[in-house]
Structures are given as C-alpha cells and as structure tokens.
Write a protein that holds these residues in place. Structure first.
Motif, mmCIF file in Angstrom:
data_model
loop_
_atom_site.group_PDB
_atom_site.id
_atom_site.type_symbol
_atom_site.label_atom_id
_atom_site.label_comp_id
_atom_site.label_asym_id
_atom_site.label_seq_id
_atom_site.Cartn_x
_atom_site.Cartn_y
_atom_site.Cartn_z
ATOM 1 N N LEU A 9 0.895 -1.219 -0.082
ATOM 2 C CA LEU A 9 0.113 -0.087 0.074
ATOM 3 C C LEU A 9 0.847 1.226 0.058
ATOM 4 N N VAL A 10 1.888 1.203 0.819
ATOM 5 C CA VAL A 10 2.639 2.474 1.043
ATOM 6 C C VAL A 10 3.526 2.647 -0.228
ATOM 7 N N SER A 11 4.276 1.590 -0.669
ATOM 8 C CA SER A 11 4.919 1.631 -1.716
ATOM 9 C C SER A 11 4.287 2.137 -3.231
ATOM 10 N N THR A 12 3.012 1.512 -3.258
ATOM 11 C CA THR A 12 2.324 1.749 -4.607
ATOM 12 C C THR A 12 1.937 3.373 -4.717
ATOM 13 N N LEU A 13 1.553 3.934 -3.460
ATOM 14 C CA LEU A 13 1.132 5.319 -3.478
ATOM 15 C C LEU A 13 2.581 5.979 -3.872
ATOM 16 N N VAL A 14 3.409 5.902 -3.032
ATOM 17 C CA VAL A 14 4.989 6.654 -3.302
ATOM 18 C C VAL A 14 5.213 6.611 -4.806
ATOM 19 N N THR A 15 5.483 5.417 -5.093
ATOM 20 C CA THR A 15 6.264 5.196 -6.461
ATOM 21 C C THR A 15 5.232 5.600 -7.549
ATOM 22 N N GLY A 16 3.974 5.489 -7.424
ATOM 23 C CA GLY A 16 3.087 6.177 -8.436
ATOM 24 C C GLY A 16 3.285 7.680 -8.602
ATOM 25 N N ALA A 17 3.163 8.398 -7.571
ATOM 26 C CA ALA A 17 3.492 10.023 -7.434
ATOM 27 C C ALA A 17 4.778 10.267 -7.868
ATOM 28 N N LEU A 18 5.867 9.546 -7.593
ATOM 29 C CA LEU A 18 7.258 9.750 -8.159
ATOM 30 C C LEU A 18 7.325 9.671 -9.531
ATOM 31 N N ALA A 19 6.621 8.439 -10.138
ATOM 32 C CA ALA A 19 6.900 8.275 -11.532
ATOM 33 C C ALA A 19 6.034 9.066 -12.386
ATOM 34 N N SER A 20 4.940 9.825 -11.921
ATOM 35 C CA SER A 20 4.242 10.771 -12.604
ATOM 36 C C SER A 20 5.093 12.003 -12.439
ATOM 37 N N ARG A 21 5.712 12.313 -11.609
ATOM 38 C CA ARG A 21 6.317 13.563 -11.402
ATOM 39 C C ARG A 21 7.682 13.794 -12.302
#
Length: 472
Positions: A285-297
């Motif tokens: 849960l934590v990882s998917t939210l963090v990496t999704g935001a980083l990849a979009s940035r």
C-alpha cells in the motif's frame, strides 16, 4: 469478506464438501472474462462496460444473499465474478483512455491502493457482518455501497468512445475461455488433492494446452483478435506481461500460506500469524502510492521495477534462511520489504503497457496484463500448496497425522514435537521461498531490459471513426 464467512455459509446451506465452489466459481468467471471485457471496452466504450459491470455485480449480490442452496449461490457468484472483472478492469482502461500517460501512474496507484486496503479490511469486516447480521449481508452490503458508486459513476465518469467497424473475436473468446477454465480447474483440483496427478488433472491440463495452441492459431488469422499478438512483439508490453506474471507467481502464490508457516514455525496463534501478511500488504500500500506519485512527477518508470524486483527477491531469499524461533517482528519486517518491492511497480506496469499500445487497444492490453497475473497466481498457488502438503506429510513425526494436522494439535504436543514441526515447516518452505526469489530475479532481468523512455505529458488519440457509448 466472503472467505471469512465461507464456513458459516457452507454450514447453513448444508454443503461443506462443496464450499470451495463459492470461491472457484467467482474466481473462474472473473478470470475468463478479463480479456472478453477488455476487448468489449475497446469496441463499445469503457464507460458502458464499467456501468454494465457495476449493475450486474449489484444484481448478482442481491441473488447471492437470497440463495437457498449451494447451486444457486455458485450461479450467482459466476455472475458476480463477471461483474467484478469489469469493475477491476474498466477503471484502469478509462484512466488509460482519458488521462495523459505521465499522470497515469499516480492515478492508477490511488485506484490500485483499493486492493491492499480490501485485503486488510475485508476479512475483519466479513467476520463482523457475519456475526452481527448473518452471512447474507456479506453480499447485500454491496448494494447500498454499489448504488452510491453507480450514481457517482454516471455523473463523473466521462464518455469513452468505442471504435466503429471493428468486429468481436467470438471464436477467440470461446477458445481462450476453454483454455483458462481448464487451467484454473486443473490447478484447483491438483491443489485440493495434495498435488496428486489424477486423470481429471491431466485431462484438464491437456485441454488447456491444446486450446491455447488453437487460440494462438486463430488469433494469427482473424482481423481483430481478442488478444492481439502484436502486444507480444512489442518489447515494452512483453516485459510488462512478464513482470505481471512474476507478481502473480512470486507474491500472491505464497501469501495464503505464510500464516500457516508462521503458526507452525514460530508457534503463534491464528490471530497473531495474520500480522505477517498484514505487514506485506501494508508495504504494498505504502509503496504503490509513493512510487506512483514519483513516476508521474518525473515521467520515468524504469527504475521502479528494477528496484522493486530486487527488493522482493532479497526479501524472499532472507525468508528462506530465517531460523525458526526468531522474534515475530523479523519475518514481519522481511515480508514488509517484499510488499514494498512488489508495490513499487505493480500498478506502474499497467500505465507503461498502456502507453506502448495503440490507443484502440487500451482495454485489451490492460486485460492481458491482469490476466497473466491472475493465471500465474492461480497456477503457482496450486503448486506451492501441493509442495507444502507433500513435504509436510513426508517429514511429520510418526505420532502426528497430516490429514488432521492443525496448529492447535501441534501447540498441544510436547516441546520436542513442536520443535520438530517448526524445523520441518522451515525446511519445506525454504526451497519455495528460494524458488519465488528466483522468479523475482527473472523479473530483475526483464526490468533491466525495459527501454529508456519517459511517459508522455500529452494524451494522443487515434483518428479513427468512433461511436459514442450508450448510458446504462
């Protein structure tokens, strides 16, 4: 929710021996329908398929609650499984159709977060509802929640155009349905039989392989294939498919057995053993939210599957060599790392595959990525369960019976027997964890082969004739 209430359902309907069909019918229907609904989303518009799936899911939930025997419940669960396939697939397809590629990882990570949240909350909620209101409300609770979702979807989900002049591959759908059904049944029968090679398992396996061969031949000849084989010719999409399979095989196949392993090897209660899979899912849960935001940035996606597969492989390798008797926080922390690694690229894969596919194939490529994950999980779960069952049966102390072995029986035994059983489970699970670590290592190689690209800031639409979807 249903898994928690399954024993109560089976007992109330007088069908304890057939209770597996409550799960199998749902899983089978949802798996088979993934490519069908993905293609229909491309042809008719993802909004129409999404709304239709939601209505079907609600109606099926109503009938599940009214079921008077296991046959009625299984039939209603088939309809519910078909609806669930659309609910799983179409939000991702809609995002891939109306959201720019660079923004998709962030949006898909929010949608994907529903999965680990459901795993964390579902079992507890199912038990509370069953105890308080009865098992029928496990299904009926979907209706008020679903009606709210339906109202919001009608208002908020944009019209997604279908593509005129494209035909549906009926032959491919039937043949692939036969292949997937036979494979899932073979895996289920093998798992329930302790991975014993029986005639039904062999026949189902041969049918699955034969139908798959015929399906490939058909898809090469039809003008509008259900699963376009050109997906497999594109390196980016092919690697996404491989990585999705790795997730199904490497993580989902073992999570179901981790609690039993913890109960036996670490001598904990059933409740306490659930902390380890919870740690795994929380890491996802934590990882998917963090990496999704980083990849979009950044627009860059390649580092996340490389780092994620490496973390998951390392975590599973550590699990293989943990000696029994360590404090419980050690396996919890280790499986948390596995969850973090998997979540780092689980939803990004969908965004990457969509960006590499033609705009008119968004539904089918999304369905293909999901299908291989689900089939890989089902097949690997059966294999892992069979290996554990056979290994434990061979190594058990003579005064314990594998057929009636439970954590309570082991915990009531002498300290020497408990130590022996703990060592046995560690020995049996060690090669399984190593094998799954190897699967993730294959994922590392695949991730390294991903092209060096950035997700586009612009949504590119194909100039093809379209027809607006109707509103359900």
């Amino acid at each position: 929710m249903v898994a928690t209430s399954l024993a109560t359902i089976a007992g109330d309907l007088g069908a304890v021996q057939q209770m597996s069909w409550v799960i199998v019918s749902y899983t089978l229907a949802s798996t088979v329908m993934l490519p069908v609904l993905g293609k229909l989303g491309d042809l008719l518009g993802a909004r129409l398929i999404f709304l239709s799936s939601l209505v079907l899911f609600l109606v099926a939930s109503l009938f599940c609650g009214f079921a008077q025997d296991i046959t009625q419940l299984a039939i209603a669960r088939i309809a519910q499984g078909i609806g669930s396939a659309g609910l799983h697939l179409m939000p991702q397809t809609i995002v891939g159709t109306v959201v720019a590629p660079r923004e998709r990882p962030r949006v898909l990570s929010v949608i994907g977060a529903a999965f680990p949240v459901a795993i964390l909350v579902g079992p507890l909620l199912g038990g509370v509802i069953t105890d308080a209101w009865g098992w029928r409300w496990v299904f009926w609770i979907n209706i008020p929640v679903g009606l709210i979702a339906l109202a919001l979807a009608v208002i908020a989900v944009p019209r997604v155009a279908g593509h005129r002049g494209r035909t549906f591959d009926v032959a491919g759908a039937i043949i692939l349905g036969v292949s997937v059904t036979a494979l899932v049944l073979a895996a289920s029968w093998a798992s329930s039989g302790g991975w014993t090679v029986t005639a039904p398992v062999v026949v189902a396996g041969l049918i699955a392989l034969g139908a798959l061969a015929v399906f490939i031949i058909v898809e090469r000849r039809v003008s509008e294939p259900l699963v376009p084989l050109r997906h497999f010719a594109d390196r980016t999409i092919l690697i996404c498919i491989v990585l999705s399979t790795v997730i199904g095989v490497g993580l989902f196949s073992v999570v179901s057995y981790v609690p039993t392993f913890i109960q036996m090897a670490y001598r904990t209660s059933v409740t306490v053993s659930g902390l380890v899979p919870i740690a795994t899912v929380f890491g996802m849960l934590v990882s998917t939210l963090v990496t999704g935001a980083l990849a979009s940035r950044s627009g860059r996606y390649r580092p996340f599957p490389i780092i994620g597969t490496a973390l998951a492989a390392a975590g599973l390798l550590v699990m293989a060599f943990l000696p029994p008797g360590l404090p419980l926080w050690v396996p919890m922390a280790t499986m948390f790392v596995v969850g973090v690694g998997t979540g780092a690229f689980m939803n990004i894969l969908v965004a990457v595959a969509q960006s590499a596919a033609p705009h008119g194939d968004t539904g089918s490529v999304t369905a293909t990525v999901s299908l291989v994950r689900q089939v890989g999980s089902t097949t690997a779960t059966a294999i892992v369960g069979g290996v554990i069952g056979a290994g434990v049966a061979l190594g058990l102390p003579s005064d314990l019976d594998a057929a009636t072995l439970t954590p309570a029986v082991v915990h009531a035994s002498s300290a020497a027997v408990q130590t022996e059983v703990a060592a046995l489970y560690s020995a049996v699970l060690a090669p399984i964890f190593i094998g799954l670590a190897i699967a993730y290592s294959i994922g590392i190689v695949a991730a390294v082969l991903l092209p060096h690209r950035r997700l586009s800031d612009h949504l590119e639409l194909e100039p093809v004739p379209t027809v607006e979807s109707a509103v359900v």
